[in-house]
Design an enzyme around this catalytic site. Structure first.
Site, PDB file in Angstrom:
ATOM      1  CG  ASP A 349      -2.141  -1.021   1.079  1.00  0.00           C
ATOM      2  OD1 ASP A 349      -2.407  -1.707   0.122  1.00  0.00           O
ATOM      3  OD2 ASP A 349      -2.597  -1.433   2.370  1.00  0.00           O
ATOM      4  CG  MET A 350       0.897   6.178  -1.398  1.00  0.00           C
ATOM      5  SD  MET A 350      -0.261   7.183  -2.027  1.00  0.00           S
ATOM      6  CE  MET A 350       0.651   8.535  -1.856  1.00  0.00           C
TER       7      MET A 350
END
Length: 501
Positions: A349-350
C-alpha cells in the site's frame, strides 16, 4: 454520548467554521442522512431537500412502494409457490413414467419384430417373407407415429402443468419490475430536487453533477451527507466557509470500522463529485492524493543481482503509477535500469513502508510470482498499534470486501467478502502503544489495517491509519522481512529491514 429515544446513535456528524459579512467567526453543525428518523433537529442545519415534509411526493410514493413490498412478501411467504412447484414435480414424474413405459413397450415390440424376421427368413418362401417384411415395416412406422403423438401430448400436458407456477412467478416478477421502475423514477425525481450551489453562485442538481463528473447514476443517498448540507447552508446565508471536519459519534456498524469521536474524510462515491462542484470558487488546500512525492525521496536498494532487485519502499510512496500520480517505485526503477526493465512482483500500500521485490527478467518474475501463488514466500510486517494488547499472540480471520460507496475503504463482510487470515505476535508495549509482528496468510487490500482496527480483530488501529484510526506523521506499518527461493539458483534467501518508527 448523544442519544435519541434512548438509543445510541452511530452516525457521521460535521462541523463547518464560517465567517459572516461582518467578519464574525462562527460554526454550523450537520448530520449525515436522517437522525432518529427525522430531518428537523434544533442546532443542526436542514437538509438540502426535505423529503419528509407532510404529503411530499417522496412519502406518497414510498407508501406505494411499501404496499408493493408487502404484496411481494405476502406472495413469497404464502407457500403457494412451493405447493405449485411440488404439484408440477409430481405431474412431471407421472408423465415421465408414462413416457418411459410407452417407449419400453415400443422397444419390446421392435425386439419381437426382429426375432420374427430372423425366424421367418429360414421358414418362409421369398414371396411370403416379403409380405411379412412389408407388414413389419408398417408396424414400425406406426410405432414411430404413435411415439410422436405421445410425445406431443406429453409436452402439451407438461406445459399445461407448468402454467399455474409460471402465472404465479410472473405475478411476483411483474410486482418486482414495477417496484424497480417506480424506485428508479422516484430516485430521479428526488435527485432533481437536490440543487447545490458553489462559491461562484452556480447551481446544479445532483444528476447533472454526477453526469459531468463520471457520467453515472448517483448512488442512493447522494446529497444527504453532512458536508454538502453544511456548504449549502453557508452559501445560501452568505457565509464564507473556513474549515470543515466530519467525525463519527456512537457505535460502529458491524461491517465498518468507525470509532467514537474519530475524524474521517468525506465518502468518495457520494461526496467526491458533489464537493468537487461545491468547492469551486473557494480557496482550498491542495489535494495531497494528487501531489507527487518529493523528487528528493530516495529508494534504498537492499540487494540486487542480474535477476532480482530488493528495495526498501518509503512510506507514502506508490509501488506502481496511480491515476493522478505517476511517480512510483516502478517508474523510478525503469529510469534507473532502462535495459533491464524491472517488473513488480508484489505491491505494498502507498502508506506502508518496507521490503518490495522486483524482478529483472520475465523468467525471474514468473518464478517468484509462482512462489507467492503457492504460498512458499515467508514474510512478516511490524506495526505499532494505538493501544495496549494483552494477549501475546493470536490469529484473526475476518472476510473483507471493498466499500462500494467509499473506495478504497474495506468492509468486513461474511456474505460477499474474501477470506482474510492474519497471524500475529506481540513484540512489546510502551507508552500505551503495542508493537506487533504480523504474518499475513492471505494478501487482501488493507488486510492488516482492518484486522488491526476492527472490533472483532485486534480492536486497536495502527498508529497513523487515517482510514481506520487517527492520522499521524505516517502509517506505522512496515514490511520488515521476506524469504523466498532465488529464481535462478533456487537457493533460499531472506532480507530484513527494521522500521524507522
Amino acid at each position: 454520548m448523544l442519544r435519541f429515544q434512548g438509543q445510541a446513535i452511530g452516525k457521521m456528524f460535521g462541523v463547518l467554521v464560517v465567517q459572516d459579512r461582518n467578519g464574525n467567526i462562527g460554526f454550523l453543525a450537520a448530520f449525515s442522512g436522517k437522525l432518529a428518523g427525522k430531518n428537523d433537529h434544533r442546532y443542526f442545519v436542514p437538509p438540502v431537500f426535505d423529503m419528509l415534509t407532510d404529503n411530499s411526493f417522496f412519502l406518497l410514493e414510498e407508501e406505494n412502494l411499501n404496499q408493493i413490498n408487502n404484496q411481494i412478501t405476502k406472495l413469497e411467504q404464502s407457500g403457494v409457490g412451493i405447493v405449485l412447484e411440488k404439484k408440477l414435480d409430481d405431474t412431471k414424474m407421472t408423465l415421465d413414467q408414462a413416457l418411459a413405459n410407452f417407449k419400453k413397450r415400443l422397444k419390446n415390440q421392435k425386439k419381437e419384430r426382429k426375432v420374427l424376421r430372423e425366424e421367418s427368413r429360414l421358414n418362409l418362401s421369398d414371396a411370403a417373407y416379403q409380405l411379412l417384411e412389408d407388414d413389419l415395416i408398417k408396424q414400425s412406422l406406426r410405432d414411430k407415429y404413435e411415439l410422436q403423438i405421445f410425445q406431443k401430448q406429453y409436452h402439451d400436458d407438461l406445459s399445461l402443468a407448468k402454467q399455474p407456477l409460471l402465472d404465479f412467478q410472473n405475478k411476483v416478477a411483474a410486482l418486482k419490475d414495477d417496484r424497480k421502475k417506480r424506485s428508479s423514477q422516484l430516485q430521479n425525481q428526488l435527485f432533481a430536487q437536490y440543487n447545490f450551489r458553489n462559491a461562484l453562485s452556480e447551481t446544479k442538481n445532483v444528476i447533472a453533477i454526477f453526469k459531468d463528473f463520471n457520467d453515472i447514476q448517483p448512488p442512493a443517498g447522494s446529497g444527504e451527507c453532512a458536508a454538502p448540507k453544511l456548504l449549502q447552508y453557508a452559501y445560501l446565508h452568505d457565509y464564507v466557509p473556513i474549515a470543515l471536519a466530519e467525525f463519527w459519534w456512537g457505535q460502529s456498524p458491524s461491517a465498518e470500522v468507525r470509532r467514537h469521536k474519530h475524524f474521517y474524510p468525506a465518502c468518495r462515491n457520494k461526496c467526491e463529485p458533489i464537493l468537487g462542484f461545491m468547492l469551486q470558487g473557494l480557496s482550498i488546500d491542495k489535494n495531497p492524493m494528487l501531489e507527487s512525492p518529493d523528487e528528493a525521496t530516495e529508494i534504498p536498494i537492499i540487494f540486487e543481482d542480474d535477476h532480482v532487485l530488493i528495495i526498501n519502499k518509503p512510506e507514502e510512496f506508490l509501488s506502481v503509477p496511480g491515476i493522478h500520480v505517476q511517480d512510483s517505485v516502478y517508474t523510478r526503477m525503469i529510469k534507473k535500469y532502462p535495459n533491464a526493465g524491472p517488473l513488480i512482483v508484489h505491491r505494498l500500500d502507498m502508506s506502508t513502508s518496507g521490503i518490495l521485490v522486483l524482478a529483472k527478467t520475465k523468467e525471474s518474475h514468473k518464478a517468484i510470482q509462482n512462489q507467492f501463488l503457492n504460498h512458499r514466500i515467508i514474510k512478516h510486517y511490524i506495526a505499532l498499534l494505538d493501544g495496549i494488547i494483552v494477549e501475546d499472540e493470536g490469529e484473526i480471520s475476518l472476510p473483507i470486501r471493498v466499500d462500494l460507496d467509499d473506495r478504497p475503504r474495506q468492509l468486513v463482510c461474511y456474505e460477499h467478502g474474501k477470506s482474510a487470515v492474519t497471524k500475529w505476535q506481540k513484540i512489546s508495549v510502551d507508552n500505551g502503544k503495542t508493537k506487533v509482528k504480523y504474518f499475513p496468510i492471505t494478501g487482501r487490500t488493507h488486510q492488516l489495517r482492518i484486522h488491526s482496527a476492527h472490533p472483532n480483530g485486534m480492536n486497536c488501529p495502527i498508529v497513523g491509519d487515517d482510514l481506520y484510526g487517527q492520522k499521524a506523521n505516517r502509517l506505522h506499518l512496515h514490511a520488515a522481512y521476506i524469504e523466498f527461493n532465488h529464481p535462478m539458483t533456487n537457493e533460499r534467501i531472506h532480507f530484513q529491514v527494521e522500521p524507522n518508527f
